[in-house]
Design a protein around this motif. Structure first.
Motif, PDB file in Angstrom:
ATOM      1  N   PHE A   7       0.832  -1.194   0.000  1.00  0.00           N
ATOM      2  CA  PHE A   7       0.000   0.000   0.000  1.00  0.00           C
ATOM      3  C   PHE A   7       0.868   1.246   0.000  1.00  0.00           C
ATOM      4  N   LYS A  12      -2.612   6.239  -5.069  1.00  0.00           N
ATOM      5  CA  LYS A  12      -4.079   6.261  -5.108  1.00  0.00           C
ATOM      6  C   LYS A  12      -4.665   4.873  -5.384  1.00  0.00           C
ATOM      7  N   PRO A  13      -4.363   3.911  -4.499  1.00  0.00           N
ATOM      8  CA  PRO A  13      -4.826   2.538  -4.719  1.00  0.00           C
ATOM      9  C   PRO A  13      -6.287   2.333  -4.315  1.00  0.00           C
ATOM     10  N   TYR A  14      -6.874   1.292  -4.897  1.00  0.00           N
ATOM     11  CA  TYR A  14      -8.256   0.897  -4.624  1.00  0.00           C
ATOM     12  C   TYR A  14      -8.274  -0.570  -4.223  1.00  0.00           C
ATOM     13  N   ALA A  38     -15.821  -0.420  -4.887  1.00  0.00           N
ATOM     14  CA  ALA A  38     -14.433  -0.232  -4.461  1.00  0.00           C
ATOM     15  C   ALA A  38     -14.397   0.598  -3.188  1.00  0.00           C
ATOM     16  N   TRP A  40     -11.322   2.933  -0.816  1.00  0.00           N
ATOM     17  CA  TRP A  40      -9.988   3.505  -0.915  1.00  0.00           C
ATOM     18  C   TRP A  40      -9.764   4.506   0.208  1.00  0.00           C
ATOM     19  N   ARG A  42      -7.827   8.200   1.126  1.00  0.00           N
ATOM     20  CA  ARG A  42      -7.242   9.416   0.580  1.00  0.00           C
ATOM     21  C   ARG A  42      -6.909  10.335   1.743  1.00  0.00           C
ATOM     22  N   CYS A  82     -17.008   8.413  -5.667  1.00  0.00           N
ATOM     23  CA  CYS A  82     -17.204   8.307  -4.218  1.00  0.00           C
ATOM     24  C   CYS A  82     -18.675   8.481  -3.868  1.00  0.00           C
ATOM     25  N   GLY A 123      -7.076  -6.121  -3.036  1.00  0.00           N
ATOM     26  CA  GLY A 123      -6.300  -4.901  -3.315  1.00  0.00           C
ATOM     27  C   GLY A 123      -4.820  -5.180  -3.213  1.00  0.00           C
ATOM     28  N   TRP A 124      -4.066  -4.221  -3.503  1.00  0.00           N
ATOM     29  CA  TRP A 124      -4.390  -2.859  -3.894  1.00  0.00           C
ATOM     30  C   TRP A 124      -4.229  -2.681  -5.401  1.00  0.00           C
ATOM     31  N   THR A 126      -4.136  -0.106  -8.734  1.00  0.00           N
ATOM     32  CA  THR A 126      -3.792   1.272  -9.036  1.00  0.00           C
ATOM     33  C   THR A 126      -3.656   1.474 -10.538  1.00  0.00           C
TER      34      THR A 126
END
Length: 132
Positions: A7, A12-14, A38, A40, A42, A82, A123-124, A126
């Protein structure tokens, strides 16, 4: 998208629910609108937030499965859509109480266990190049 083992919030991984892929065909164009759930993390103004929403893409032909959908999803300029966000003190998102409760059931433990992947998610993922 590519899957990374570690990670890095800067990439900006999901994390995605691989079972959630939904495809809808536009019969006039033959393109498929794909969406999957998803989550995530931030950072906003130095505060880490947990988000839930969808990743979406238009693909042709239809992907065989969620992994093919992700592998072919290469345009990350819009990021995830989002639908709910938790910063540890406040929630932003759905106005329907049942949906808020569903989101917070995922987002609260997700933020508390930062940067762990929530149960049921993979995940992750990207849009950026491999880890250096």
């Amino acid at each position: 998208m590519i899957r990374e083992d570690r990670f890095l919030i800067s990439r900006k991984p999901y994390a995605v629910d691989l079972s959630s892929l939904r495809l809808r065909e536009d019969t006039e164009t033959g393109w498929f609108d794909g969406r999957m759930t998803a989550v995530w993390f931030r950072r906003k103004q130095r505060v880490t937030v947990a988000c839930i929403g969808t990743l979406w893409d238009h693909q042709k032909p239809a992907p065989a499965d969620a992994l093919e959908f992700l592998a072919r999803h290469d345009d990350g300029r819009y990021g995830g859509n989002c639908l709910g966000r938790w910063d540890g003190t406040g929630y932003w998102g759905a106005e329907v109480p049942d949906v808020q409760e569903q989101h917070l059931a995922i987002l609260r433990p997700m933020l508390a266990n930062f940067p762990a992947i929530p149960p049921g998610y993979d995940g992750w993922w990207t849009f950026q190049g491999g880890a250096r």
